[in-house]
Design a protein around this motif. Structure first.
Motif, PDB file in Angstrom:
ATOM      1  N   ALA A  33       1.114  -0.865   0.233  1.00 41.11           N
ATOM      2  CA  ALA A  33       0.232  -0.125   0.007  1.00 41.11           C
ATOM      3  C   ALA A  33       1.065   1.453  -0.145  1.00 41.11           C
ATOM      4  N   SER A  34       1.933   0.900   0.860  1.00 36.45           N
ATOM      5  CA  SER A  34       2.628   2.356   0.287  1.00 36.45           C
ATOM      6  C   SER A  34       3.802   2.535  -0.266  1.00 36.45           C
ATOM      7  N   GLU A  35       4.011   1.596  -1.807  1.00 34.11           N
ATOM      8  CA  GLU A  35       4.241   1.903  -2.973  1.00 34.11           C
ATOM      9  C   GLU A  35       3.219   2.742  -3.290  1.00 34.11           C
ATOM     10  N   LEU A  36       1.438   1.921  -3.307  1.00 38.34           N
ATOM     11  CA  LEU A  36       0.779   2.253  -3.975  1.00 38.34           C
ATOM     12  C   LEU A  36       0.124   3.612  -4.033  1.00 38.34           C
ATOM     13  N   ALA A  37       0.599   4.353  -2.455  1.00 36.43           N
ATOM     14  CA  ALA A  37      -0.077   5.911  -2.281  1.00 36.43           C
ATOM     15  C   ALA A  37       1.069   6.903  -3.069  1.00 36.43           C
ATOM     16  N   SER A  38       2.532   6.496  -3.182  1.00 35.66           N
ATOM     17  CA  SER A  38       3.798   6.986  -3.340  1.00 35.66           C
ATOM     18  C   SER A  38       3.531   7.506  -4.889  1.00 35.66           C
ATOM     19  N   ILE A  39       3.162   6.332  -5.473  1.00 31.51           N
ATOM     20  CA  ILE A  39       2.364   6.548  -6.942  1.00 31.51           C
ATOM     21  C   ILE A  39       0.891   7.454  -7.169  1.00 31.51           C
ATOM     22  N   ILE A  40      -0.064   6.955  -6.625  1.00 29.66           N
ATOM     23  CA  ILE A  40      -1.139   8.078  -6.937  1.00 29.66           C
ATOM     24  C   ILE A  40      -0.745   9.539  -5.982  1.00 29.66           C
ATOM     25  N   CYS A  41       0.199   9.873  -4.983  1.00 32.02           N
ATOM     26  CA  CYS A  41       0.936  11.103  -4.679  1.00 32.02           C
ATOM     27  C   CYS A  41       0.999  11.559  -5.561  1.00 32.02           C
ATOM     28  N   ASN A  42       1.958  11.324  -5.949  1.00 33.76           N
ATOM     29  CA  ASN A  42       3.280  11.600  -7.272  1.00 33.76           C
ATOM     30  C   ASN A  42       2.348  11.869  -8.404  1.00 33.76           C
ATOM     31  N   GLN A  43       2.076  11.206  -8.474  1.00 37.22           N
ATOM     32  CA  GLN A  43       1.017  10.999 -10.398  1.00 37.22           C
ATOM     33  C   GLN A  43       0.103  11.566 -10.642  1.00 37.22           C
ATOM     34  N   TYR A  44      -1.159  11.440 -10.222  1.00 41.17           N
ATOM     35  CA  TYR A  44      -1.921  10.917 -10.099  1.00 41.17           C
ATOM     36  C   TYR A  44      -3.150  12.238  -8.585  1.00 41.17           C
ATOM     37  N   ASP A  45      -2.198  13.207  -7.978  1.00 38.82           N
ATOM     38  CA  ASP A  45      -3.046  13.939  -6.629  1.00 38.82           C
ATOM     39  C   ASP A  45      -3.614  15.539  -7.419  1.00 38.82           C
ATOM     40  N   LYS A  46      -4.077  15.445  -8.876  1.00 37.09           N
ATOM     41  CA  LYS A  46      -5.316  16.042  -8.805  1.00 37.09           C
ATOM     42  C   LYS A  46      -6.613  15.147  -9.374  1.00 37.09           C
ATOM     43  N   SER A  47      -6.661  13.887  -9.139  1.00 32.96           N
ATOM     44  CA  SER A  47      -7.759  12.847  -9.117  1.00 32.96           C
ATOM     45  C   SER A  47      -8.850  12.770  -8.029  1.00 32.96           C
ATOM     46  N   THR A  48      -9.611  12.406  -8.332  1.00 30.44           N
ATOM     47  CA  THR A  48     -10.536  11.855  -6.976  1.00 30.44           C
ATOM     48  C   THR A  48     -10.421  10.210  -7.333  1.00 30.44           C
ATOM     49  N   PHE A  49     -10.572   9.533  -5.960  1.00 30.80           N
ATOM     50  CA  PHE A  49     -10.501   8.307  -5.634  1.00 30.80           C
ATOM     51  C   PHE A  49     -12.118   7.727  -4.917  1.00 30.80           C
ATOM     52  N   PRO A 100      -4.807   5.669   3.282  1.00 30.71           N
ATOM     53  CA  PRO A 100      -6.032   6.404   3.561  1.00 30.71           C
ATOM     54  C   PRO A 100      -5.129   7.623   4.123  1.00 30.71           C
ATOM     55  N   ASP A 101      -4.136   7.684   4.924  1.00 36.81           N
ATOM     56  CA  ASP A 101      -3.215   8.753   5.442  1.00 36.81           C
ATOM     57  C   ASP A 101      -2.482   9.389   4.553  1.00 36.81           C
ATOM     58  N   ALA A 102      -2.077   8.541   3.577  1.00 38.64           N
ATOM     59  CA  ALA A 102      -1.198   8.727   2.804  1.00 38.64           C
ATOM     60  C   ALA A 102      -1.922  10.583   1.782  1.00 38.64           C
ATOM     61  N   LEU A 103      -3.067   9.899   0.916  1.00 40.12           N
ATOM     62  CA  LEU A 103      -3.724  10.472   0.531  1.00 40.12           C
ATOM     63  C   LEU A 103      -4.127  11.578   0.870  1.00 40.12           C
ATOM     64  N   ARG A 104      -4.691  11.328   2.879  1.00 38.45           N
ATOM     65  CA  ARG A 104      -5.153  12.769   3.485  1.00 38.45           C
ATOM     66  C   ARG A 104      -3.854  13.587   3.088  1.00 38.45           C
ATOM     67  N   LEU A 105      -3.074  13.769   3.466  1.00 32.93           N
ATOM     68  CA  LEU A 105      -1.617  14.608   3.573  1.00 32.93           C
ATOM     69  C   LEU A 105      -1.065  15.377   2.015  1.00 32.93           C
ATOM     70  N   ALA A 106      -1.677  14.770   1.193  1.00 29.00           N
ATOM     71  CA  ALA A 106      -1.379  14.836  -0.189  1.00 29.00           C
ATOM     72  C   ALA A 106      -2.500  15.867  -0.634  1.00 29.00           C
ATOM     73  N   GLY A 107      -4.447  15.951   0.245  1.00 33.67           N
ATOM     74  CA  GLY A 107      -4.267  16.824   0.438  1.00 33.67           C
ATOM     75  C   GLY A 107      -5.844  16.312  -1.090  1.00 33.67           C
ATOM     76  N   ILE A 108      -5.328  14.611  -1.483  1.00 33.50           N
ATOM     77  CA  ILE A 108      -6.477  14.134  -2.176  1.00 33.50           C
ATOM     78  C   ILE A 108      -7.779  13.565  -1.928  1.00 33.50           C
ATOM     79  N   THR A 109      -8.706  13.824  -2.632  1.00 34.25           N
ATOM     80  CA  THR A 109     -10.253  13.819  -2.949  1.00 34.25           C
ATOM     81  C   THR A 109     -10.526  12.440  -2.764  1.00 34.25           C
TER      82      THR A 109
END
Length: 223
Positions: free
Chosen positions: A100-116, A129-138
């Motif tokens: 999950a930590s590796e997937l969070a890195s991919i999402i936060c670095n490349q898809y931070d403007k998207s919603t999930f 979920p903590d990583a997505l919240r920290l990155a401000g991802i919806t």
């Protein structure tokens, strides 16, 4: 005469998985230390992308009335078997990772403007979920399955135990104490569940049941 190696699997094995141990002349006890139950759920709306961190979530989604509609959305997932299950059932996976930590890195670095929409279980880990919240991802979390602990009293004189999830570790420890058994873990998250309880922990090279089994065979064959 050499003493036969005796292992416990905390999840019932498929025939080909059990054969890997029997072919090594190991004795195998097995029982399901957790039970997974799909939950009914309703989706008001669906975000840009879907996230799955287990096969259990995929199985639950496939039973939902909106399964066909969900297949129009691209997916992110954790695990090679989760990815395979999604693709076999008509989903498109655009990114996957072993953890999950590796997937969070991919999402936060490349898809931070998207919603999930994150499909998860009641015992899901906080890392993603903590990583997505920290990155401000919806994102929206939807609980689609429940993991229940089903503890069993294990037989004595075990050489090793196969663990496939942190909840499996938790369930085992409700009825048993670790002595000198070597604990073989499917991944680092499961291994962390044993921290402070035993130092005899061996982690699989890949987070699959087969790799965990292979690790136990290789370990005892070296002794």
């Amino acid at each position: 005469m050499e003493t036969q190696i005796r292992l416990l699997s905390t999840r019932k094995l498929l025939d080909h998985q059990k054969q890997l141990l029997l072919s090594a002349d190991f004795s195998v006890d097995e029982a399901d230390y957790i039970d997974v139950v799909s939950k009914s759920f309703h989706l008001q709306s669906i975000n840009d992308y879907l996230i799955f961190t287990s096969q259990n979530a995929v199985e639950s989604i496939l039973q939902n009335e909106k399964a066909t509609e969900l297949k129009t959305k691209k997916c992110f997932c954790v695990g090679v078997k989760t990815k395979a299950m999604l693709e076999t059932n008509g989903f498109e996976v655009i990114a996957s990772a072993d953890y999950a930590s590796e997937l969070a890195s991919i999402i936060c670095n490349q898809y931070d403007k998207s919603t999930f929409t994150f499909f998860c279980g009641n015992l899901r880990r906080d890392i993603l979920p903590d990583a997505l919240r920290l990155a401000g991802i919806t994102f929206e979390e939807v609980e689609v399955y429940e993991t229940r602990l089903t503890p069993h009293k294990a037989a004595g004189d075990l050489n090793g135990i196969l663990f496939f999830s942190p909840s499996g570790v938790q369930s085992f420890l409700k009825e048993n104490e670790l002595q000198d058994e070597v604990c073989f873990c499917i991944g680092s998250t499961t291994a962390k569940a044993l921290r402070g309880i035993t130092n005899k922990v061996v982690t699989a090279n890949q987070p699959t049941m087969e790799s965990t089994i292979a690790k136990s065979v290789a370990f005892f064959n070296k002794i």
